[in-house]
Design an enzyme around this catalytic site. Structure first.
Site, mmCIF file in Angstrom:
data_model
loop_
_atom_site.group_PDB
_atom_site.id
_atom_site.type_symbol
_atom_site.label_atom_id
_atom_site.label_comp_id
_atom_site.label_asym_id
_atom_site.label_seq_id
_atom_site.Cartn_x
_atom_site.Cartn_y
_atom_site.Cartn_z
ATOM 1 N N GLY A 113 -45.731 4.201 61.592
ATOM 2 C CA GLY A 113 -45.499 4.754 60.254
ATOM 3 C C GLY A 113 -45.485 3.645 59.210
ATOM 4 O O GLY A 113 -45.080 2.521 59.488
ATOM 5 N N HIS A 320 -33.357 6.682 66.582
ATOM 6 C CA HIS A 320 -34.727 6.189 66.311
ATOM 7 C C HIS A 320 -35.167 5.174 67.384
ATOM 8 O O HIS A 320 -35.429 4.005 67.083
ATOM 9 C CB HIS A 320 -34.806 5.561 64.913
ATOM 10 C CG HIS A 320 -36.227 5.498 64.397
ATOM 11 N ND1 HIS A 320 -36.548 5.488 63.071
ATOM 12 C CD2 HIS A 320 -37.419 5.417 65.049
ATOM 13 C CE1 HIS A 320 -37.853 5.415 62.915
ATOM 14 N NE2 HIS A 320 -38.410 5.369 64.112
ATOM 15 N N ILE A 321 -35.248 5.679 68.624
ATOM 16 C CA ILE A 321 -35.613 4.792 69.738
ATOM 17 C C ILE A 321 -36.987 5.131 70.317
ATOM 18 O O ILE A 321 -37.316 4.719 71.426
ATOM 19 C CB ILE A 321 -34.547 4.830 70.866
ATOM 20 C CG1 ILE A 321 -34.312 6.264 71.349
ATOM 21 C CG2 ILE A 321 -33.264 4.164 70.416
ATOM 22 C CD1 ILE A 321 -33.582 6.340 72.673
HETATM 23 C C1 DGY Z 1 -43.054 3.917 64.278
HETATM 24 O O1 DGY Z 1 -43.695 3.013 64.791
HETATM 25 O O2 DGY Z 1 -43.418 4.491 63.252
HETATM 26 C C2 DGY Z 1 -41.781 4.281 64.969
HETATM 27 O O3 DGY Z 1 -41.160 5.369 64.414
HETATM 28 C C3 DGY Z 1 -40.868 3.096 64.909
HETATM 29 O O4 DGY Z 1 -40.562 2.823 63.571
#
Ligand code: DGY
Length: 355
Positions: A113, A320-321
């Site tokens: 993201g 958020h893992i």
């Molecule tokens: C992403 O790579 O977007 C994951 O959500 C980690 O931030």
């Protein structure tokens, strides 16, 4: 040319090749690359250190305090950087770009993201952006499935029972929902969405639906049916959000869209917190208008301990893992570092973000 003396040629190549490599990295050694977090994977750091002068904050980019300390430190360290290796929990703002200076060529975010990056500012300044898609799809998909199981099988309530030492094993108390025989709707059949479908192959899902901008060839290969969002919302037992956060997707799960879901629907979010209007989700879960939700992402992150969402027994939350495995984070670090190498040695980015 006819080569008469292979030994001489080998010796020449042996001498010239390292010299040119050394010359190359000597040329790039004066370029400064700033790494935004103290825990950037060693394998990625090694790639950077072979080519550049690497400057790294000593702070972890987590929590309100960590973020403030890291931000202040990064503002001090950033001037003169040619590239930034960036974690997604700190915004790439106009302020940071102003401080960096005009020599900045690339922001390499260590995430798929990139909603934390000010794209207009990057575009206007001619700074490139790279991200780390694909290498994290499996890890994030596994967390999506963990959340499906956690929400459907009431892990929050059941774990609370374990901690209380009161196991209510009766029929009413702990029974959950099956993935077997269910309809799973994927919002966004990109790398992560596809990996979710592939990983569910053994779960005896009755039907896969997906929605997005257009029908995809991968949908056919995976046996998933392309439908519009309304159809997906009204028919799915599990709704998996695997889309990036954009102006279009912000709060796509809201009072109205929650109202279209089945009463046994389970919402899973592995994208970004702001895909969901959390007030509306709270109401829908509290009133048992839908069955449950599983979130790996929230707004804000971390969710304050006294946040009302955390009072809901039918919500299963992770911090958020999605991409947080040793191998995946290392792959992300190396990919981000190689994007920097390419950008600063005149080669094409491996995973560019189109600005
Ligand atoms: C992403 O790579 O977007 C994951 O959500 C980690 O931030």
């Amino acid at each position: 040319m006819i080569v008469h003396n292979v030994g001489v040629v080998v010796a020449l190549v042996g001498v010239l090749l390292p010299v040119s490599c050394v010359a190359h990295s000597t040329m790039t050694k004066n370029l400064k690359v700033l790494v935004s977090s103290k825990d950037f994977p060693p394998a990625g750091l090694k790639v950077l250190q072979e080519h550049f002068t690497v400057v790294q904050t000593k702070y972890l980019n987590f929590g309100e305090e960590g973020r403030t300390l890291a931000k202040d430190d990064l503002l001090k360290l950033i001037p003169g950087s040619s590239a930034l290796i960036w974690s997604s929990n700190l915004a790439i703002s106009k302020e940071l770009l102003d401080k960096a200076g005009p020599q900045l060529k690339l922001v390499a975010t260590v995430s798929a993201g990139y909603n934390h990056c000010n794209l207009d500012e990057l575009r206007a300044r001619g700074i490139k952006l790279s991200n780390t898609p694909n290498v994290l799809s499996s890890a994030v998909a596994e967390i999506a499935i963990g959340l499906m199981l956690g929400a459907a099988r009431r892990f929050t309530e059941n774990l609370a029972q374990v901690h209380r030492g009161e196991w209510e094993i009766g029929f009413d108390k702990v029974l959950g929902q099956d993935i077997r025989g269910s309809t799973v709707g994927i919002v966004g059949l990109g790398g992560i969405g596809q990996a979710v479908v592939r990983r569910l192959a053994g779960f005896e899902v009755a039907k896969f639906l997906y929605t997005g901008h257009r029908e995809k060839p991968e949908g056919k290969e995976l046996g998933a049916e392309f439908v519009n969002l309304d159809t997906l919302l009204t028919q799915s037992d599990f709704i998996v959000l695997a889309v990036p956060l954009t102006n279009e997707t912000k709060h796509m799960i809201n009072k109205d869209t929650l109202g279209k879901m089945k009463s046994n629907a389970i919402v899973i979010n592995v994208g970004r917190g702001d895909l969901v209007d959390q007030e509306a989700l709270y109401d829908a879960l509290k009133n048992k208008q839908i069955y449950a939700a599983g979130l790996d992402v929230t707004t804000p992150e971390p969710l304050p301990r006294d946040h009302k969402l955390l009072t809901l027994p039918n919500l299963f939350v992770l911090p958020h893992i999605g991409s947080a495995t040793v191998r995946t984070r290392s792959d992300m670090g190396v990919l981000a570092a190689n994007n920097v190498v390419n950008a600063l040695t005149g080669k094409a980015l491996i995973t560019p973000v189109n600005l």
